[in-house]
Design a protein around this motif. Structure first.
Motif, PDB file in Angstrom:
ATOM      1  N   ARG A 194       2.915  11.458  -6.719  1.00  0.00           N
ATOM      2  CA  ARG A 194       4.229  12.111  -6.725  1.00  0.00           C
ATOM      3  C   ARG A 194       4.708  12.419  -5.304  1.00  0.00           C
ATOM      4  NH1 ARG A 194       7.104  11.236 -10.855  1.00  0.00           N
ATOM      5  NH2 ARG A 194       8.233  13.155 -10.514  1.00  0.00           N
ATOM      6  N   HIS A 195       3.817  12.891  -4.446  1.00  0.00           N
ATOM      7  CA  HIS A 195       4.190  13.171  -3.053  1.00  0.00           C
ATOM      8  C   HIS A 195       4.601  11.885  -2.333  1.00  0.00           C
ATOM      9  CE1 HIS A 195       3.352  17.457  -2.477  1.00  0.00           C
ATOM     10  NE2 HIS A 195       2.317  17.298  -3.289  1.00  0.00           N
TER      11      HIS A 195
ATOM     12  N   GLY B 240       9.591   8.196  -0.568  1.00  0.00           N
ATOM     13  CA  GLY B 240      10.347   6.950  -0.625  1.00  0.00           C
ATOM     14  C   GLY B 240       9.496   5.704  -0.674  1.00  0.00           C
ATOM     15  N   LEU B 241       8.204   5.858  -0.887  1.00  0.00           N
ATOM     16  CA  LEU B 241       7.332   4.690  -0.935  1.00  0.00           C
ATOM     17  C   LEU B 241       7.391   4.051  -2.316  1.00  0.00           C
ATOM     18  CD1 LEU B 241       4.301   6.243   0.935  1.00  0.00           C
ATOM     19  CD2 LEU B 241       5.887   4.558   1.831  1.00  0.00           C
ATOM     20  N   SER B 242       7.250   2.752  -2.363  1.00  0.00           N
ATOM     21  CA  SER B 242       7.234   2.029  -3.629  1.00  0.00           C
ATOM     22  C   SER B 242       5.842   2.130  -4.245  1.00  0.00           C
ATOM     23  CB  SER B 242       7.584   0.557  -3.401  1.00  0.00           C
ATOM     24  OG  SER B 242       6.530  -0.083  -2.695  1.00  0.00           O
ATOM     25  N   SER B 243       5.741   1.794  -5.520  1.00  0.00           N
ATOM     26  CA  SER B 243       4.422   1.821  -6.162  1.00  0.00           C
ATOM     27  C   SER B 243       3.486   0.810  -5.496  1.00  0.00           C
ATOM     28  CB  SER B 243       4.537   1.568  -7.663  1.00  0.00           C
ATOM     29  OG  SER B 243       5.154   0.336  -7.920  1.00  0.00           O
ATOM     30  N   GLU B 244       4.039  -0.282  -5.008  1.00  0.00           N
ATOM     31  CA  GLU B 244       3.218  -1.267  -4.287  1.00  0.00           C
ATOM     32  C   GLU B 244       2.671  -0.667  -2.985  1.00  0.00           C
ATOM     33  OE1 GLU B 244       3.652  -5.697  -2.271  1.00  0.00           O
ATOM     34  OE2 GLU B 244       5.245  -4.938  -3.564  1.00  0.00           O
ATOM     35  N   ASP B 245       3.528   0.045  -2.248  1.00  0.00           N
ATOM     36  CA  ASP B 245       3.085   0.711  -1.023  1.00  0.00           C
ATOM     37  C   ASP B 245       2.001   1.737  -1.347  1.00  0.00           C
ATOM     38  OD1 ASP B 245       4.959  -0.659   0.579  1.00  0.00           O
ATOM     39  OD2 ASP B 245       6.465   0.917   0.328  1.00  0.00           O
ATOM     40  N   ILE B 246       2.236   2.504  -2.405  1.00  0.00           N
ATOM     41  CA  ILE B 246       1.313   3.572  -2.772  1.00  0.00           C
ATOM     42  C   ILE B 246      -0.040   3.005  -3.168  1.00  0.00           C
ATOM     43  CG2 ILE B 246       0.877   5.423  -4.442  1.00  0.00           C
ATOM     44  CD1 ILE B 246       3.952   5.913  -4.380  1.00  0.00           C
TER      45      ILE B 246
ATOM     46  N   MET C 164       2.962   1.361   6.936  1.00  0.00           N
ATOM     47  CA  MET C 164       3.923   2.464   6.927  1.00  0.00           C
ATOM     48  C   MET C 164       5.072   2.196   7.892  1.00  0.00           C
ATOM     49  SD  MET C 164       1.741   5.963   6.273  1.00  0.00           S
ATOM     50  CE  MET C 164       0.840   5.910   7.801  1.00  0.00           C
ATOM     51  N   ARG C 165       4.790   1.604   9.035  1.00  0.00           N
ATOM     52  CA  ARG C 165       5.861   1.261   9.982  1.00  0.00           C
ATOM     53  C   ARG C 165       6.805   0.217   9.385  1.00  0.00           C
ATOM     54  NH1 ARG C 165       1.623   1.649  14.487  1.00  0.00           N
ATOM     55  NH2 ARG C 165       2.107   3.684  15.391  1.00  0.00           N
ATOM     56  N   SER C 166       6.245  -0.737   8.656  1.00  0.00           N
ATOM     57  CA  SER C 166       7.070  -1.749   7.998  1.00  0.00           C
ATOM     58  C   SER C 166       7.997  -1.098   6.980  1.00  0.00           C
ATOM     59  CB  SER C 166       6.163  -2.773   7.310  1.00  0.00           C
ATOM     60  OG  SER C 166       6.927  -3.679   6.557  1.00  0.00           O
ATOM     61  N   ARG C 167       7.485  -0.174   6.196  1.00  0.00           N
ATOM     62  CA  ARG C 167       8.316   0.532   5.211  1.00  0.00           C
ATOM     63  C   ARG C 167       9.391   1.353   5.914  1.00  0.00           C
ATOM     64  NH1 ARG C 167      11.290   0.809   1.061  1.00  0.00           N
ATOM     65  NH2 ARG C 167      11.198   2.718  -0.120  1.00  0.00           N
ATOM     66  N   LEU C 168       9.044   1.996   7.022  1.00  0.00           N
ATOM     67  CA  LEU C 168      10.012   2.782   7.779  1.00  0.00           C
ATOM     68  C   LEU C 168      11.130   1.895   8.322  1.00  0.00           C
ATOM     69  CD1 LEU C 168      10.817   5.542   8.887  1.00  0.00           C
ATOM     70  CD2 LEU C 168       9.350   5.082  10.874  1.00  0.00           C
ATOM     71  N   ARG C 169      10.775   0.711   8.807  1.00  0.00           N
ATOM     72  CA  ARG C 169      11.795  -0.240   9.292  1.00  0.00           C
ATOM     73  C   ARG C 169      12.734  -0.648   8.160  1.00  0.00           C
ATOM     74  NH1 ARG C 169       7.567  -2.131  12.366  1.00  0.00           N
ATOM     75  NH2 ARG C 169       7.029  -3.731  10.847  1.00  0.00           N
ATOM     76  N   ARG C 170      12.180  -0.904   6.970  1.00  0.00           N
ATOM     77  CA  ARG C 170      13.029  -1.261   5.826  1.00  0.00           C
ATOM     78  C   ARG C 170      13.981  -0.120   5.485  1.00  0.00           C
ATOM     79  NH1 ARG C 170       8.078  -3.223   3.464  1.00  0.00           N
ATOM     80  NH2 ARG C 170       8.160  -1.517   1.959  1.00  0.00           N
TER      81      ARG C 170
END
Length: 135
Positions: free
Chosen positions: A50-51, A56-62, A86-92
């Motif tokens: 949940r956190h 804003g992370l996707s289930s795939e990221d999680i 995490m940097r890749s997700r932040l860039r997106r």
């Protein structure tokens, strides 16, 4: 514990818990009766999920990050490639925010232009019957 108890203890409905399981984020054993059985660690795992969803992370990221998660908040240990993910997700997210800002600015420009022409009407009225379609 069964899914209903996990739901009560975490405030997450059973449908979402099944989704987490389907995404590989949560594990359950099956009792001889076929019911899902969760261990005590499932409460912490659901709170971590949940956190991370809230960040804003996707289930795939999680799914990628959970092996590195410690504690409820959670803290993320320096697992290999963790920072790169995490940097890749932040860039997106930054790219999405920039696109939204461009859309917002364009819409604001259209509104400003329409307001500056408020003394005009559209379509321009030329005295003809507006119901009449030209031949």
């Amino acid at each position: 514990m069964r899914i209903g108890e996990l739901s009560r203890r975490t405030g997450v409905n059973a449908h979402q818990l099944r989704y987490y399981e389907a995404q590989g984020l949560l594990e359950a054993d099956r009792g001889t009766n076929g019911y899902r059985e969760y261990d005590e660690n499932a409460v912490l795992r659901v709170k971590q999920i949940r956190h991370l969803l809230g960040a804003g992370l996707s289930s795939e990221d999680i799914a990628y990050l959970l092996p590195c998660a410690v504690g409820e908040a959670p803290e993320l240990l320096g697992c290999p490639d963790l920072l790169a993910a995490m940097r890749s997700r932040l860039r997106r997210l930054d790219d999405q925010m920039a696109a939204l800002a461009r859309s917002r600015n364009a819409l604001a420009d259209y509104i400003d232009a329409a307001e500056s022409m408020s003394d005009r009407t559209y379509p321009p009225f030329d005295g003809a019957d507006p119901e009449r379609v030209p031949a």
